[in-house]
Write an enzyme that holds these catalytic residues in place. Structure first.
Site, mmCIF file in Angstrom:
data_model
loop_
_atom_site.group_PDB
_atom_site.id
_atom_site.type_symbol
_atom_site.label_atom_id
_atom_site.label_comp_id
_atom_site.label_asym_id
_atom_site.label_seq_id
_atom_site.Cartn_x
_atom_site.Cartn_y
_atom_site.Cartn_z
ATOM 1 C CB ILE C 74 -0.931 0.011 1.246
ATOM 2 C CG1 ILE C 74 -1.694 -1.317 1.389
ATOM 3 C CG2 ILE C 74 -1.887 1.196 1.199
ATOM 4 C CD1 ILE C 74 -2.646 -1.658 0.305
ATOM 5 C CB CYS C 133 7.655 2.891 7.751
ATOM 6 S SG CYS C 133 7.224 3.739 9.260
ATOM 7 C CE LYS C 168 1.580 -3.393 13.095
ATOM 8 N NZ LYS C 168 0.432 -3.047 12.240
ATOM 9 C CB THR C 196 3.281 -7.335 6.943
ATOM 10 O OG1 THR C 196 3.863 -6.103 6.549
ATOM 11 C CG2 THR C 196 1.797 -7.135 7.125
ATOM 12 N N GLY C 246 -1.210 -10.249 13.828
ATOM 13 C CA GLY C 246 -0.836 -11.203 12.803
ATOM 14 C C GLY C 246 -1.412 -12.584 13.010
ATOM 15 N N GLY C 247 -1.937 -13.152 11.912
ATOM 16 C CA GLY C 247 -2.269 -14.571 11.890
ATOM 17 C C GLY C 247 -3.611 -14.986 12.435
#
Ligand SMILES: Cc1cc2nc3c(=O)[nH]c(=O)nc-3n(C[C@H](O)[C@H](O)[C@H](O)COP(=O)(O)OP(=O)(O)OC[C@H]3O[C@@H](n4cnc5c(N)ncnc54)[C@H](O)[C@@H]3O)c2cc1C
Ligand SMILES: Cc1cc2nc3c(=O)[nH]c(=O)nc-3n(C[C@H](O)[C@H](O)[C@H](O)COP(=O)(O)OP(=O)(O)OC[C@H]3O[C@@H](n4cnc5c(N)ncnc54)[C@H](O)[C@@H]3O)c2cc1C
Ligand SMILES: Cc1cc2nc3c(=O)[nH]c(=O)nc-3n(C[C@H](O)[C@H](O)[C@H](O)COP(=O)(O)O)c2cc1C
Ligand SMILES: Cc1cc2nc3c(=O)[nH]c(=O)nc-3n(C[C@H](O)[C@H](O)[C@H](O)COP(=O)(O)O)c2cc1C
Ligand code: FES
Ligand code: FES
Lengths: 257, 291, 291, 257
Positions: C74, C133, C168, C196, C246-247
């Site tokens: 994205i 990021c 995060k 991710t 996640g997951g």
């Protein structure tokens, strides 16, 4: 110890499916190769579905042989066996076998069979192959007693036979009458049986083990059973049947399967 | 590189009809598979890990299947390098394909020690140096996460063998590109990308992990995109061939890894379902590429 | 901790009926979901990433489904902090649950700059600082892989807000435990584990990646064991609550993460299939635990 | 622009399934909610299977409405549509809709419809709702021509209508007769149509776009269509139908879907 035929990966046709007890399924597979080579106590690795998941097969003891195939009898407990439970006549299933070392059957040997619950599943094949002195079966209730023509059956709730544990059926007479003793069932039941059997008879005892498996043919080292020398043996290759004296009961119980 | 990628590969100066290598720990030393007749379509076998001293391995259960993958906690169980040299390697002399020996160590020196002992055998083509194991002598983190340590391990191995060797990196921390460069600087002739990802399954009813060591190595067909990314990153950063390891279940997966820059492609967990995966993957690839 | 874990949670001093948080980037700012009536069962919403300047995002295609997961590229598309403050946050004032704002930066200072601008809003409970990021100002590796940088980012944020914030982390390199400790030292009130995993899909016919940036963020239900392991490692190493990310696709997955040490549990990709995942997961959990 | 009903997640019953062309399936779903609220050009997000995979739904244009439901018409091209192709009467399928902004239909407007291959799928619904001046369809071959009562059909191989591309059917007369022009098909075809249409008619053109989707309801920012101001708009929320002047053809083609 009997020598084993090289296992092969067969596409087997399902010819019959039967629910023998609630949640316990018996499936007949056509497979001349396995019918011709399997020995009592050996198992197969069955592919529960044609999809990508689950990523491993499921090990199931050969319950008995037919003329042109074999039958499996299993408990439906999770992902894999749920997929297997809906296999139906006409389906083709990938099965690798026969695998492992089965019961060590000396010619002329008289057998005492001691089974707990569905652990008695593989006994049909052994019983068909050897001279049996007696079959002692314990189960939680009548819904867990496999049809086997057992000599004596007890259940924990008394719904079949008298109320009690299988150890209550073990007598000096049974033990002395037998040259070989086959034990199969949950680990705790097998340990109780082992402890009930006096030292002098223990050399006759053979234990059928279970372990979570990866390959089933000895390459991944995933299926270790703790052995009394402090090390491990492979359930799939050196077992699943072991001399009772091999087992390290304490470490095996800790594994909790 | 041409696309679709060739199935026939050149690797370490040798032509291979198949890019498929059986991954360490999932094929023993190849001899069982020879009995099972399932080495057709296999380019090379990587042995299970060999360490200096025998290792009993981890307490059971060593395997735990999750809905979409497999956790393993084998603990590098092996009978030790001397037993392997004297009793196992001789039995592998009739393998129809080359054998690489996967080497584990608990200290920087141990890798070279194991390799130098194995040098007296001539059945194997080369080595795979497994720097993903915990560095027991130095705190327990994997060797592979520290490029400095990877360099020293590779230099140690280079010193004691003239055979080619690959360094098998870990995806669990550090920077794989830096570790790969360090391995090449130390003399590695290939990089294996990569060992298993740390995973865990929790029994939420009890708060206990069923695997005694708690975390374990996780493999799954769904990890393929992670391996493709790492193969692409590492193969763009180093001049030696990259061997991929992880995530393969179909012929298309192998082609994808070759296209991403792998020279050879390992398959491990898939063998648990499909012992004849070598031949099956080759068939699938040939159908797709028309080769 | 008691097992099975309680579904009701205490987090940042507040009682939550549900441990479910909607993950950043998969729920906008919550306002669309309010329209869809799918915030039932949701404990909190994490906004998409907000950066100082507007970001158009990456060129399409931005999504690519693989057989067992989803690649996303994205590129932190967002209208910039001023637009968010003036035009979007006011619309979220009637969300039925707390909102955390996910903050992205291209330099250490930018995180604090964005947070200080957002301080004039009072609709949000706190922040999630996205150090996954790329650090554009300093080479392009993610901020999160370097504990030293994480410390500075967290300290910068602490200085400009009294609201709680989570950091995060990224699973792509470095040592998550060290980065988590650094974040806590810098004043973080929680750690989100994790962003991710880098993944890639190669078109083997052409040798091209369909995603223009080549590597992308990969999510899959099959990654759950990796996240469970990391949550367990980080929650054992820090004193602040861990938010898993996640997951998750089923109620059982949430329970597993709570048992592994997560205080709150994010769900992202599952929302693409199931916009009402919040309520569905709660139902599944209640059925399993009898709570 | 018409305002949109809030989409809902419905369990829809499949009532009919038909293979209208080779590899092209039409499925009828019972769903009063969608039948009551959908507008031409809107789409639904359909769950291809009840399992965990694939992890996203599949966007399909509402081909037409029936009294108590809607029909979809789709090409079977991959994983998801293969699973959808075997849906059969009696199955229940999870469908979220109606989604997106459809054709901008001003009352009294006369329409020219220009479709390429299966892109013409959604035209049935539009045709049923507006005053149509003409329908021009191009396809690769007769196997790709959707039954639609088109005014003119050309195929690349001449197997239906004359041989040619749909652009050859576009005349000044068609363009002048129409107040609105709807274009739907592969990107390259739509660009060719756009380029064929003279500047003065371009303000009438509406383009139905496609993009790989995550959510389908505007939250993930995954479905961006490059817009002529250099930015992006969301296919799922601001589209899928856009004024032709919005589209940045060069950047859109580069996306290669
Ligand atoms: C040599 C051998 C012979 C067996 N013979 C029989 C038999 O005749 N009848 C029968 O009902 N069962 C038998 N079992 C047990 C049977 O393999 C398991 O019940 C089955 O694998 C469970 O799979 P699941 O996917 O349904 O359960 P799940 O719990 O979903 O399985 C998850 C994982 O755990 C493993 N697992 C779980 N329980 C066991 C277990 N008891 N033993 C081994 N692995 C387990 C599975 O293989 C799988 O990897 C045998 C096991 C072994 C090792
Ligand atoms: C708004 C909209 C309306 C659509 N309407 C129709 C229709 O009425 N009839 C029809 O046949 N098709 C339609 N499509 C295209 C359809 O969604 C894809 O063909 C389908 O998603 C392919 O899925 P698959 O799993 O079979 O293919 P795969 O190639 O296996 O799909 C893999 C991934 O790619 C995506 N993908 C592949 N091709 C496309 C595509 N052309 N558009 C969007 N995503 C794609 C899938 O969604 C999936 O994420 C529409 C797409 C959009 C965005
Ligand atoms: C049961 C098992 C045992 C393994 N043992 C080793 C080992 O001894 N040494 C090693 O380097 N890797 C070992 N691995 C990792 C594999 O070699 C391989 O890198 C990994 O499984 C990823 O490939 P896959 O996804 O095809 O399984 C083992 C993996 C499994 C599943
Ligand atoms: C489409 C998409 C967009 C995302 N955008 C962001 C983002 O802007 N900021 C962020 O911190 N994480 C972002 N993520 C990561 C998610 O917040 C979440 O950590 C990740 O998807 C793992 O959770 P899941 O497995 O439940 O999807 C995004 C994920 C997806 C799938
Ligand atoms: S299951 Fe692999 S060695 Fe026994
Ligand atoms: S598909 Fe998610 S915003 Fe359009």
């Amino acid at each position: 110890m009997l020598s084993c035929a090289v296992p092969l990966d067969y596409d087997c046709l399902v010819t019959r499916r039967e629910e023998v007890l609630p949640g316990v399924v018996k499936i007949f597979f056509q497979c001349e190769g396995i019918a011709a080579t399997a020995l009592p106590g050996q198992f197969v690795q069955i592919e529960p579905s044609p999809g990508t998941f689950p990523v491993t097969r499921r090990p199931i003891t050969i319950n008995s042989l037919t003329d042109d195939g074999f039958e499996l009898l299993f408990d439906v407990i999770g992902r894999g066996t749920e997929l297997m439970a809906v296999m139906s006549p006409g389906d083709t299933v990938r099965v690798l076998g026969p695998l492992g070392h089965g019961w060590m059957t000396d010619p002329g040997s008289k057998w005492l069979l001691i089974g707990g619950g569905l652990g008695a599943a593989g006994f049909q094949f052994l019983k068909d192959s050897v001279d049996t002195a007696a079959i002692l079966i314990g189960a939680s209730c009548s819904d867990r007693v496999i049809p086997l023509d057992a000599s004596f059956v007890v259940t924990e709730d008394g719904s079949t036979g008298s109320r009690g544990l299988v150890t209550s059926l073990i007598s000096e007479e049974h033990l002395s009458n037998a040259d070989s003793i086959a034990v199969c069932g949950p680990v705790a039941m097998m340990e109780a049986v082992w402890k009930t059997i006096p030292e002098k008879h223990r050399h006759k005892v053979q234990i059928s083990t279970e372990s979570r498996m990866g390959c089933g043919w000895g390459v991944c080292d995933g299926c270790s059973i703790p052995i009394s020398d402090g090390g491990y043996k492979k359930c799939c290759k050196e077992g699943p049947v072991f001399p009772g004296t091999d087992i390290d009961w304490k470490r095996w119980k800790e594994a909790g399967l | 590189m041409s696309f679709p990628p060739n199935i026939k590969r050149k690797f370490w100066g040798k032509l291979f009809d198949s890019p498929i290598m059986l991954a360490s720990g999932t094929a023993g030393f190849g001899e069982e598979l020879l009995n099972l007749n399932c080495l057709a379509g296999v380019g090379a076998v990587v042995s299970k890990a060999v360490s200096l001293k025998p290792r009993a391995g981890n307490p059971p259960p060593r395997l735990l299947e999750t809905p979409y993958g497999l956790l393993n906690s084998i603990g590098l169980a092996n009978p030790g390098v001397h037993h392997v040299l004297n009793h196992i390697l001789p039995e592998t002399s009739n393998l129809p394909c080359p054998l690489l020996i996967n080497v584990a160590g608990e200290s920087v020196e141990e890798f070279a020690d194991v390799v130098s002992i194995l040098e007296s055998s001539n059945v194997h083509m080369g080595y795979e140096i497994n720097v993903s194991c915990p560095n027991v002598a130095d705190g327990g983190a994997a060797f592979g996460v520290d490029p400095e340590v990877v360099l020293r391990v590779a230099m140690g191995v280079s010193r004691v063998t003239a055979r080619p060797f690959s360094v098998k990196l870990t995806p669990n921390g550090g920077d794989m590109v830096l570790s790969a460069k360090a391995a090449v600087e130390g003399g590695a002739s290939a990089i294996t990308v990569c060992n298993t990802f740390l995973g865990m399954h929790m029994d939420w009813r009890t708060g206990k992990s069923i695997i005694k060591r708690k975390v374990a190595g996780y493999t799954s067909p769904a990890l393929l995109p992670l391996v493709v990314a790492k193969v692409w990153q590492v193969s763009n950063a180093v001049s030696v061939p990259v061997i991929s390891s992880g995530g393969v279940s179909h012929g298309e997966d192998v082609l994808q890894l070759l296209a991403a820059g792998a020279q050879m492609v390992q398959v491990g967990t898939r063998l648990m379902r499909r012992p004849f995966a070598g031949a099956e993957l080759m068939d699938e690839m040939k159908k797709l590429t028309g080769e």
